[in-house]
Design a protein around this motif. Structure first.
Motif, PDB file in Angstrom:
ATOM      1  N   ASN A 182     -17.101 -65.060  62.319  1.00 48.55           N
ATOM      2  CA  ASN A 182     -16.124 -66.552  61.674  1.00 48.55           C
ATOM      3  C   ASN A 182     -17.348 -66.110  60.178  1.00 48.55           C
ATOM      4  N   ALA A 183     -18.956 -66.372  60.936  1.00 54.13           N
ATOM      5  CA  ALA A 183     -19.936 -66.349  59.961  1.00 54.13           C
ATOM      6  C   ALA A 183     -19.816 -66.064  58.651  1.00 54.13           C
ATOM      7  N   GLY A 184     -19.265 -66.676  57.216  1.00 52.64           N
ATOM      8  CA  GLY A 184     -19.526 -65.995  56.362  1.00 52.64           C
ATOM      9  C   GLY A 184     -19.831 -66.875  55.012  1.00 52.64           C
ATOM     10  N   VAL A 185     -20.817 -66.133  53.558  1.00 54.94           N
ATOM     11  CA  VAL A 185     -21.219 -67.461  52.374  1.00 54.94           C
ATOM     12  C   VAL A 185     -19.990 -67.215  51.216  1.00 54.94           C
ATOM     13  N   HIS A 186     -19.820 -68.333  50.366  1.00 51.66           N
ATOM     14  CA  HIS A 186     -19.719 -67.797  48.865  1.00 51.66           C
ATOM     15  C   HIS A 186     -20.423 -68.323  48.621  1.00 51.66           C
ATOM     16  N   LEU A 187     -20.895 -67.273  47.546  1.00 56.04           N
ATOM     17  CA  LEU A 187     -22.595 -67.617  47.041  1.00 56.04           C
ATOM     18  C   LEU A 187     -22.073 -67.149  44.974  1.00 56.04           C
TER      19      LEU A 187
ATOM     20  N   ASN B 178     -10.871 -63.845  57.629  1.00 55.55           N
ATOM     21  CA  ASN B 178     -10.851 -62.759  56.820  1.00 55.55           C
ATOM     22  C   ASN B 178      -9.724 -64.099  55.552  1.00 55.55           C
ATOM     23  N   SER B 179      -9.503 -63.868  54.663  1.00 60.60           N
ATOM     24  CA  SER B 179      -8.729 -65.161  53.508  1.00 60.60           C
ATOM     25  C   SER B 179      -7.790 -64.332  52.749  1.00 60.60           C
ATOM     26  N   GLY B 180      -7.723 -65.219  52.477  1.00 64.11           N
ATOM     27  CA  GLY B 180      -6.530 -64.834  51.101  1.00 64.11           C
ATOM     28  C   GLY B 180      -6.797 -64.302  50.416  1.00 64.11           C
ATOM     29  N   LEU B 181      -8.536 -64.642  49.391  1.00 61.65           N
ATOM     30  CA  LEU B 181      -9.063 -64.002  48.774  1.00 61.65           C
ATOM     31  C   LEU B 181      -9.194 -62.767  49.331  1.00 61.65           C
ATOM     32  N   SER B 182      -8.857 -62.051  50.203  1.00 63.58           N
ATOM     33  CA  SER B 182      -8.893 -59.944  50.975  1.00 63.58           C
ATOM     34  C   SER B 182      -7.944 -59.749  49.734  1.00 63.58           C
ATOM     35  N   TRP B 183      -6.789 -60.563  49.857  1.00 66.75           N
ATOM     36  CA  TRP B 183      -5.873 -59.593  49.052  1.00 66.75           C
ATOM     37  C   TRP B 183      -5.561 -60.714  47.319  1.00 66.75           C
ATOM     38  N   LEU B 184      -6.401 -61.639  46.987  1.00 66.52           N
ATOM     39  CA  LEU B 184      -5.941 -61.549  45.546  1.00 66.52           C
ATOM     40  C   LEU B 184      -7.869 -62.635  44.935  1.00 66.52           C
ATOM     41  N   VAL B 185      -7.642 -62.231  43.866  1.00 66.01           N
ATOM     42  CA  VAL B 185      -9.014 -62.406  43.215  1.00 66.01           C
ATOM     43  C   VAL B 185      -8.808 -63.920  42.525  1.00 66.01           C
ATOM     44  N   VAL B 186      -9.993 -65.287  42.544  1.00 66.70           N
ATOM     45  CA  VAL B 186      -9.685 -66.101  41.128  1.00 66.70           C
ATOM     46  C   VAL B 186     -11.149 -66.247  41.192  1.00 66.70           C
ATOM     47  N   PRO B 187     -11.015 -67.082  39.560  1.00 62.43           N
ATOM     48  CA  PRO B 187     -12.216 -67.141  39.326  1.00 62.43           C
ATOM     49  C   PRO B 187     -13.298 -68.180  39.568  1.00 62.43           C
ATOM     50  N   ASP B 188     -14.782 -67.825  39.616  1.00 60.59           N
ATOM     51  CA  ASP B 188     -15.560 -68.707  40.183  1.00 60.59           C
ATOM     52  C   ASP B 188     -15.897 -67.745  42.499  1.00 60.59           C
ATOM     53  N   HIS B 189     -14.400 -66.621  41.888  1.00 60.34           N
ATOM     54  CA  HIS B 189     -14.844 -65.810  43.540  1.00 60.34           C
ATOM     55  C   HIS B 189     -14.324 -64.414  43.483  1.00 60.34           C
ATOM     56  N   SER B 190     -15.416 -63.825  42.475  1.00 62.20           N
ATOM     57  CA  SER B 190     -14.391 -62.405  42.246  1.00 62.20           C
ATOM     58  C   SER B 190     -15.542 -61.849  42.921  1.00 62.20           C
ATOM     59  N   SER B 191     -16.986 -61.905  43.422  1.00 59.42           N
ATOM     60  CA  SER B 191     -17.546 -61.434  44.343  1.00 59.42           C
ATOM     61  C   SER B 191     -17.126 -60.974  45.710  1.00 59.42           C
TER      62      SER B 191
END
Ligand SMILES: NC(=O)c1ccc[n+]([C@@H]2O[C@H](COP(=O)([O-])OP(=O)(O)OC[C@H]3O[C@@H](n4cnc5c(N)ncnc54)[C@H](OP(=O)(O)O)[C@@H]3O)[C@@H](O)[C@H]2O)c1
Length: 229
Positions: free
Chosen positions: A77-82, A127-140
């Motif tokens: 589960n552990a993760g980061v958004h940097l 995982n995430s919806g962002l495993s399948w889609l990229v949105v601004p501020d979350h590209s990396s």
């Protein structure tokens, strides 16, 4: 796999979705729940067993796996958004995000794999919806979660031959510190935890929590120009 009577380990079990996963596992009658955290003193649930585990410290991962060979269900589960924008951010920051969100779960799973195989256990990757889609501020971040999704599929391929089930959970924004700046509708962490363990009990390969995750999955089939054109 039944949660009742099982031993569960949740990384990042001190707060956010991880804290809710720990609470839900206990509510479903797990025999023992390890709440792994960088700093075990931040684990406040008195019914959980705190475990020191830092995804950037391989020695802490191997030590936790050697100590806790009773784990039936491992939850990465552990993760980061940097990030950040992937063209502009410091490369070191982007590498660290990948280190924690991809190499972290990989190392934890490799360390616990013999235990999961011996116990005919189960692996859940958050995982995430962002495993399948990229949105601004979350590209990396999205890049790391896409990698983690395929990692989950790869692990399923290798672990299922040994009787270990693997579930990939995808969810849109969740009401935790990580998404604090988002103004969109957010899923409560307790709902993520409920649906996660229900999925494990049903042997689901994939759990989609909330409308956003389901819509994003459907959008994978459309022409990329619709999403990014
Ligand atoms: N929130 C969302 O909108 C959302 C949506 C989809 C998926 N997710 C995913 O859900 C998971 C949990 O996120 P969250 O929303 O609960 O975030 P959060 O509230 O920010 O919690 C992150 C957790 O990860 C731990 N962590 C960070 N770096 C670590 C490291 N190096 N070693 C060990 N643990 C570390 C944190 O521990 P400390 O307390 O020590 O920092 C904390 O327990 C993540 O994988 C995230 O990508 C979140």
């Amino acid at each position: 796999m039944k949660i009742e009577g099982a031993t569960v380990l949740v990384t990042g079990g001190n707060r956010g979705i991880g804290k809710a996963l720990v609470e839900e596992a206990l509510a479903r009658g797990a025999r023992k729940v390890y709440a792994a955290a960088r700093n075990p003193e931040t684990v406040t649930n008195p019914n959980a067993v705190p475990v020191a585990l830092d995804l950037t410290d391989p020695a802490s991962i191997t030590a936790a796996a050697a100590l806790h060979q009773d784990v039936d269900i491992l939850v990465n589960n552990a993760g980061v958004h940097l990030g950040g924008e992937i063209l502009l951010d410091e490369l070191d920051k982007i590498r660290l995000e990948m280190e924690i969100n991809y190499f972290g779960p990989l190392q934890v799973t490799r360390a616990f794999a013999p235990t999961l195989v011996a116990n005919k256990g189960h692996l859940l990757n958050i995982n995430s919806g962002l495993s399948w889609l990229v949105v601004p501020d979350h590209s990396s971040y999205a890049s790391t979660k896409a990698a983690s999704w395929m990692l989950t599929n790869a692990l399923r391929m290798e672990l299922s031959a040994h009787g270990v089930g693997v579930t990939s959970l995808h969810v849109g924004w969740v009401d935790t510190e990580m998404a604090a700046r988002r103004t969109e509708e957010k899923v409560p962490p307790a709902q993520v935890a409920r649906e996660a363990f229900a999925g494990i009990e049903h042997g689901a390969l994939e759990v989609l929590v909330g409308d956003a995750a389901r819509q994003i999955k459907t959008a994978l089939a459309v022409d990329p120009s619709v999403l990014y054109g």
